[in-house]
Design a protein around this motif. Structure first.
Motif, PDB file in Angstrom:
ATOM      1  N   ASP A   1      42.819  47.897  42.091  1.00  0.00           N
ATOM      2  CA  ASP A   1      43.868  48.388  41.183  1.00  0.00           C
ATOM      3  C   ASP A   1      43.350  48.502  39.740  1.00  0.00           C
ATOM      4  N   HIS A   2      42.067  48.155  39.540  1.00  0.00           N
ATOM      5  CA  HIS A   2      41.462  48.295  38.206  1.00  0.00           C
ATOM      6  C   HIS A   2      40.235  49.215  38.196  1.00  0.00           C
TER       7      HIS A   2
ATOM      8  N   HIS B   1      38.777  44.455  41.099  1.00  0.00           N
ATOM      9  CA  HIS B   1      39.843  44.760  42.058  1.00  0.00           C
ATOM     10  C   HIS B   1      40.135  46.258  42.048  1.00  0.00           C
TER      11      HIS B   1
ATOM     12  N   HIS C   1      37.679  43.673  35.755  1.00  0.00           N
ATOM     13  CA  HIS C   1      37.240  43.025  36.994  1.00  0.00           C
ATOM     14  C   HIS C   1      37.301  44.044  38.123  1.00  0.00           C
TER      15      HIS C   1
ATOM     16  N   HIS D   1      47.460  35.421  39.738  1.00  0.00           N
ATOM     17  CA  HIS D   1      48.218  35.835  38.547  1.00  0.00           C
ATOM     18  C   HIS D   1      49.059  34.678  38.015  1.00  0.00           C
TER      19      HIS D   1
ATOM     20  N   ASP E   1      43.780  40.660  34.480  1.00  0.00           N
ATOM     21  CA  ASP E   1      44.452  39.803  35.463  1.00  0.00           C
ATOM     22  C   ASP E   1      43.893  38.402  35.288  1.00  0.00           C
TER      23      ASP E   1
ATOM     24  N   HIS F   1      40.638  34.200  37.938  1.00  0.00           N
ATOM     25  CA  HIS F   1      41.403  35.189  38.711  1.00  0.00           C
ATOM     26  C   HIS F   1      40.857  35.130  40.133  1.00  0.00           C
TER      27      HIS F   1
HETATM   28 ZN   LIG Z   1      43.017  41.593  39.863  1.00  0.00          ZN
END
Ligand SMILES: [Zn+2]
Ligand SMILES: [Zn+2]
Length: 555
Positions: free
Chosen positions: A80-81, A78, A76, A370, A166, A144
């Motif tokens: 952080d990914h 975000h 996905h 989450h 996530d 999510h």
């Molecule tokens: Zn995420």
């Protein structure tokens, strides 16, 4: 002998931190494995790294296996990914797979910057399956806080691994599909070897509230607001933006967007049909013309970022949007640990303007994307895996997750950290190797290792400043004029009232006088002696030892 085929997992990031997620799955005999990478995210730097904002995983290991890296798969969009993809692309250079929304957002964000690499993105949809060498990969819908999040079912001859990505359990996610329980149950029936699962909220009991519940509360708060409403939320949370837009429509209010990140999300969400049925938003410039009970502003800056819309509104510095006593601001977000001070500053600024501030302390205006412990336990119930690897968490979260997995009765719980290579199967699962892992940072346009001494130096400069001294000497070691002194970050006067410049001059002259002429011809020696003398005289007068640079010039 080459050895038998093995199915392995190793994380380059995300196991020991929330952020910087990057995982690898390998299949084949040692040294001849094929690999897929799942996500390549970034994390934010703290004040310990002056001048640095972004941190990426160290991908040195990828350099060794690049020709066997079959794909980078994005769960996905975000940061952080996906946040490290553009910066690390020259090292990855493999086919990239993402859903339409993730691809759209990735394109609209980093990959659209002027010097961004050309990255060909292969589009996949939730429910799709692809074959990549020895891997069969299925993209399974999970709920999510961003549309089109996927868990991955990664099938090999050695068994099936589920990478949760996530996710949360949410029957009313607002946009997109709920977590595909039926499909996970089916896979559980067929037999799941390994489960790599999100640990973010494992320390919270029970189950998360739904986006639908949050939408209901926001609707009430917008409907009964006496004057203007400003809502700040994570820019990528399309379900939240949609909920606000629907509530505004129902209350007969126009929606104004403040902040580029949100405008980008909205553009990509519209392209992908997630804002169907919602009228075009009102142009920001029209805000001053709207009466106070006819407007809802959606603003970026829920984490207190001073340059984002909410921060500027709180300071009374936004070019278009100003608030007045009686207006209502809703933080439809959670303060990420570490940002409390910045968020409080924004809230205090608003309170001083007489604005009513509503946060998740008192109202259900936010829910996490989450899963809490109860949801994680349910997921284990559907899959009944042989091996559990807790992921997406700080050490505390991973530890708690491991405890939960053991308590449920998972036969093998492997508490892996970044760089630990885990054998999933065949045979007894567990750690079999350790690869290079770590962090690199984006320093301006350059990527440098985290351990670089440059940051230590920068911290020292920030703490005590710098003194630059130029001394001209003849070849005989005689002073050929007054030394030049420049200071930066030092107070003008010392504790006893003496001028700093004068104190430094005195230290320089005293040092030169104390050195016999033949020793003054050794310029390195002179330079070191002056540096020491200046540092120690400042230490005595000020209590701090700044950086001292001495340049000896031969005339
Ligand atoms: Zn995420
Ligand atoms: Zn994440």
């Amino acid at each position: 002998m080459n050895g038998a085929d093995e199915f392995v997992f190793v994380a380059l990031g995300g196991l020991g931190e929330i952020g910087m997620n990057a995982a690898l799955y390998g299949f084949g005999p040692p040294r001849r494995r094929k690999w897929i990478m799942v996500d390549c995210g970034m994390t934010f730097a703290g004040p310990d790294l002056p001048g640095v904002e972004l941190i990426y995983p160290d991908v040195s290991f990828i350099d060794k296996i690049q020709s066997d890296l079959l794909a980078l798969i994005v769960t996905h969009a975000h940061e952080d990914h996906v946040g490290a993809i553009a910066a690390l692309w020259p090292r990855l250079r493999c086919p990239l797979y993402a859903t339409p929304f993730a691809a759209g957002l990735l394109g609209a964000r980093r990959l659209s910057e002027p010097d961004a690499p050309k990255v060909q993105i292969n589009i996949v949809r939730q429910g799709n399956r692809i074959e990549l060498g020895p891997f069969g990969i299925e993209f399974i819908a999970v709920a999510h806080s961003i549309p089109e999040s996927c868990a991955l079912a990664i099938r090999t001859q050695a068994g099936l691994a589920i990478h949760s990505g996530d996710w949360k359990h949410d029957d009313a996610p607002g946009v997109g599909l709920p977590t595909d329980e039926a499909r996970f149950r089916e896979l559980g029936e067929q037999g799941v070897l390994a489960f790599v699962c999100d640990s973010t909220n494992i320390i919270r009991e029970g189950e998360s509230p739904s986006e639908g519940d949050v939408a209901q509360v926001l609707r009430e708060l917008i409907t009964n607001a006496p004057a203007r409403v400003v809502i700040t939320a994570f820019a990528s949370n399309v379900a939240r933006l949609r909920a606000v837009a629907l509530a505004a429509m129902a209350a007969g209010r126009e929606v104004v967007i403040a902040g580029r990140a949100m405008a980008r999300t909205i553009e990509v969400a519209r392209e992908n049909g997630y804002l169907d049925g919602i009228a075009d938003f009102c142009a920001l410039e029209r805000y001053p013309m709207l009466s106070r009970d006819c407007v809802v502003v959606l603003a970026t800056g829920s984490q207190g970022e001073s340059r984002a819309a909410m921060g500027r509104i709180a300071e009374g510095e936004h070019p278009v949007i100003s608030l007045a006593s009686g207006d209502r601001v809703i933080f439809s977000s959670r303060t990420i640990p570490g940002n409390e001070r910045e968020v409080n500053r924004v809230i205090n600024g608003l309170i001083l303007q007489g604005v009513e501030v509503i946060t998740d302390r008192t109202h259900l205006v936010h829910c996490s994307g989450h899963p809490r412990r109860g949801e994680v336990e349910r997921f284990y119930g559907w899959l009944r895996p042989q091996v559990a690897i807790p992921a997406h968490g700080e050490p505390l979260h991973l530890y708690e997750h491991a405890r939960v997995a053991r308590a449920i009765g998972v036969p093998n719980v492997v508490p892996a950290r970044n760089g630990d290579m885990v054998l999933l199967g065949p045979g007894a699962p567990g750690m079999i190797d350790e690869i290079a892992s770590g962090r690199v940072v984006q320093d301006g346009t350059v990527i440098v290792p985290l351990g670089d001494t440059v940051f230590q130096e920068r911290r020292r400069l920030a703490y005590a400043g710098v003194v630059s001294i130029a001394v001209a000497l003849t070849s005989q070691g005689e002073l050929a004029g007054d030394p030049d002194v420049l200071t930066s970050g030092l107070p003008a006067r010392m504790r006893d009232g003496a001028a700093t410049d004068k104190l430094i001059d005195e230290a320089i002259f005293a040092t030169l006088d104390s050195l016999p002429r033949q020793r003054r011809r050794d310029f390195d020696g002179v330079s070191i002696a002056i540096e020491r003398a200046v540092r120690s005289s400042l230490q005595a007068a000020w209590g701090k030892r700044p950086q001292v640079h001495v340049l000896i010039v031969l005339v």
